[in-house]
Motif scaffolding. Sequence first.
Motif, PDB file in Angstrom:
ATOM      1  N   GLN A 278       1.155  -0.823  -0.363  1.00  0.00           N
ATOM      2  CA  GLN A 278      -0.112   0.293  -0.421  1.00  0.00           C
ATOM      3  C   GLN A 278       1.090   1.208   0.093  1.00  0.00           C
ATOM      4  O   GLN A 278       2.378   0.869   0.890  1.00  0.00           O
ATOM      5  N   ARG A 279       0.318   1.968  -0.680  1.00  0.00           N
ATOM      6  CA  ARG A 279       1.436   3.636  -0.665  1.00  0.00           C
ATOM      7  C   ARG A 279       1.057   4.193   1.033  1.00  0.00           C
ATOM      8  O   ARG A 279       0.327   3.797   2.200  1.00  0.00           O
ATOM      9  N   GLY A 280       2.301   4.607   1.414  1.00  0.00           N
ATOM     10  CA  GLY A 280       2.755   5.452   2.486  1.00  0.00           C
ATOM     11  C   GLY A 280       1.852   6.638   2.395  1.00  0.00           C
ATOM     12  O   GLY A 280       2.391   7.190   1.481  1.00  0.00           O
ATOM     13  N   TRP A 281       1.961   7.280   3.473  1.00  0.00           N
ATOM     14  CA  TRP A 281       1.004   8.737   4.197  1.00  0.00           C
ATOM     15  C   TRP A 281       1.860   9.220   4.917  1.00  0.00           C
ATOM     16  O   TRP A 281       2.408   8.658   5.716  1.00  0.00           O
ATOM     17  N   LYS A 282       1.649  10.676   5.063  1.00  0.00           N
ATOM     18  CA  LYS A 282       2.264  11.502   5.876  1.00  0.00           C
ATOM     19  C   LYS A 282       0.971  11.965   7.702  1.00  0.00           C
ATOM     20  O   LYS A 282      -0.348  12.500   6.807  1.00  0.00           O
ATOM     21  N   LYS A 283       1.504  11.863   8.423  1.00  0.00           N
ATOM     22  CA  LYS A 283       1.051  12.116   9.786  1.00  0.00           C
ATOM     23  C   LYS A 283       1.150  13.453  10.204  1.00  0.00           C
ATOM     24  O   LYS A 283       2.479  14.154  10.557  1.00  0.00           O
ATOM     25  N   ALA A 284       0.542  14.266  10.479  1.00  0.00           N
ATOM     26  CA  ALA A 284       1.125  15.291  11.061  1.00  0.00           C
ATOM     27  C   ALA A 284      -0.181  15.679  12.582  1.00  0.00           C
ATOM     28  O   ALA A 284      -1.441  16.084  12.764  1.00  0.00           O
ATOM     29  N   TYR A 285       0.871  15.440  13.853  1.00  0.00           N
ATOM     30  CA  TYR A 285      -0.188  15.913  15.436  1.00  0.00           C
ATOM     31  C   TYR A 285       0.460  17.133  15.646  1.00  0.00           C
ATOM     32  O   TYR A 285       1.689  17.857  15.479  1.00  0.00           O
ATOM     33  N   VAL A 286      -0.922  18.259  15.643  1.00  0.00           N
ATOM     34  CA  VAL A 286      -1.201  19.545  15.628  1.00  0.00           C
ATOM     35  C   VAL A 286      -0.970  19.725  16.437  1.00  0.00           C
ATOM     36  O   VAL A 286      -2.902  19.818  17.444  1.00  0.00           O
ATOM     37  N   SER A 287      -0.426  20.716  17.313  1.00  0.00           N
ATOM     38  CA  SER A 287      -0.457  21.005  18.891  1.00  0.00           C
ATOM     39  C   SER A 287      -1.539  22.712  18.916  1.00  0.00           C
ATOM     40  O   SER A 287      -0.289  23.197  18.449  1.00  0.00           O
ATOM     41  N   LEU A 288      -2.208  22.953  19.799  1.00  0.00           N
ATOM     42  CA  LEU A 288      -2.650  24.217  19.926  1.00  0.00           C
ATOM     43  C   LEU A 288      -2.360  24.391  21.068  1.00  0.00           C
ATOM     44  O   LEU A 288      -2.467  23.627  22.288  1.00  0.00           O
ATOM     45  N   LYS A 289      -2.535  25.895  21.177  1.00  0.00           N
ATOM     46  CA  LYS A 289      -2.555  26.365  22.403  1.00  0.00           C
ATOM     47  C   LYS A 289      -3.841  26.273  23.346  1.00  0.00           C
ATOM     48  O   LYS A 289      -4.319  26.062  23.478  1.00  0.00           O
ATOM     49  N   PRO A 290      -3.494  26.754  24.370  1.00  0.00           N
ATOM     50  CA  PRO A 290      -4.882  26.709  25.527  1.00  0.00           C
ATOM     51  C   PRO A 290      -5.546  27.311  24.799  1.00  0.00           C
ATOM     52  O   PRO A 290      -5.413  28.854  24.212  1.00  0.00           O
ATOM     53  N   GLY A 291      -6.851  26.704  24.893  1.00  0.00           N
ATOM     54  CA  GLY A 291      -7.998  27.727  24.632  1.00  0.00           C
ATOM     55  C   GLY A 291      -8.401  27.445  23.101  1.00  0.00           C
ATOM     56  O   GLY A 291      -9.501  27.407  22.820  1.00  0.00           O
ATOM     57  N   GLN A 292      -8.092  27.237  22.251  1.00  0.00           N
ATOM     58  CA  GLN A 292      -8.221  26.643  21.319  1.00  0.00           C
ATOM     59  C   GLN A 292      -8.292  25.447  20.729  1.00  0.00           C
ATOM     60  O   GLN A 292      -7.815  24.157  21.959  1.00  0.00           O
ATOM     61  N   GLU A 293      -9.959  25.743  20.749  1.00  0.00           N
ATOM     62  CA  GLU A 293     -10.284  23.786  20.048  1.00  0.00           C
ATOM     63  C   GLU A 293     -10.309  24.074  18.025  1.00  0.00           C
ATOM     64  O   GLU A 293     -11.043  24.886  17.141  1.00  0.00           O
ATOM     65  N   ILE A 294     -10.183  22.695  17.481  1.00  0.00           N
ATOM     66  CA  ILE A 294     -10.791  22.819  16.294  1.00  0.00           C
ATOM     67  C   ILE A 294     -12.535  21.513  16.317  1.00  0.00           C
ATOM     68  O   ILE A 294     -11.841  20.193  16.883  1.00  0.00           O
ATOM     69  N   ASN A 295     -13.356  21.676  16.051  1.00  0.00           N
ATOM     70  CA  ASN A 295     -14.489  20.947  15.914  1.00  0.00           C
ATOM     71  C   ASN A 295     -14.553  20.854  14.397  1.00  0.00           C
ATOM     72  O   ASN A 295     -15.171  21.096  13.362  1.00  0.00           O
ATOM     73  N   PHE A 296     -14.196  19.295  13.654  1.00  0.00           N
ATOM     74  CA  PHE A 296     -14.661  18.765  12.368  1.00  0.00           C
ATOM     75  C   PHE A 296     -15.700  18.114  12.102  1.00  0.00           C
ATOM     76  O   PHE A 296     -16.097  18.748  11.100  1.00  0.00           O
ATOM     77  N   ALA A 297     -16.521  18.198  12.626  1.00  0.00           N
ATOM     78  CA  ALA A 297     -18.495  17.913  12.954  1.00  0.00           C
ATOM     79  C   ALA A 297     -19.274  19.433  12.344  1.00  0.00           C
ATOM     80  O   ALA A 297     -20.024  19.564  11.602  1.00  0.00           O
ATOM     81  N   GLN A 298     -18.713  20.993  13.292  1.00  0.00           N
ATOM     82  CA  GLN A 298     -19.235  21.943  12.720  1.00  0.00           C
ATOM     83  C   GLN A 298     -18.514  22.250  11.805  1.00  0.00           C
ATOM     84  O   GLN A 298     -19.341  23.377  11.214  1.00  0.00           O
ATOM     85  N   GLU A 299     -17.400  22.309  10.973  1.00  0.00           N
ATOM     86  CA  GLU A 299     -16.687  22.542  10.219  1.00  0.00           C
ATOM     87  C   GLU A 299     -17.379  22.410   8.986  1.00  0.00           C
ATOM     88  O   GLU A 299     -17.099  23.213   7.738  1.00  0.00           O
ATOM     89  N   ALA A 300     -17.665  21.678   8.652  1.00  0.00           N
ATOM     90  CA  ALA A 300     -18.213  20.923   7.438  1.00  0.00           C
ATOM     91  C   ALA A 300     -19.508  22.104   7.108  1.00  0.00           C
ATOM     92  O   ALA A 300     -20.589  22.394   7.433  1.00  0.00           O
TER      93      ALA A 300
END
Length: 108
Positions: free
Chosen positions: A86-108
């Motif tokens: 299978q093809r290889g891929w790249k994964k990124a671990y992104v640390s957010l600053k305190p108080g920051q949040e990403i909600n993928f359910a609401q972004e779409a």
Amino acid sequence: MSAAPTNTPKYNPERLMTLILAPVVSEKSTYLGDARNQVILRVVNDATKPEIKAAVEWLFKVKVKDVSVLNVHGKEKRFGRTVGRQRGWKKAYVSLKPGQEINFAQEA
């Protein structure tokens, strides 16, 4: 000599929009999201840490503290006698600053 305008982006916006492919949804990613305020993303193979940071900050309007990347090697698979990989891929671990949040359910 005149200085460049301060609102000029360092990276190409079209490039930033194509860097992030998808969030990685797993037990580990939800644990890291809760415990360490991290988001795990699947990114293109030639993405760099500064580009990933700029893309996340630009697309999701959050502040990023740190980015770690990991190259995931593709698994070897068999189909009868035929062996493939299978093809290889790249994964990124992104640390957010305190108080920051990403909600993928609401972004779409």
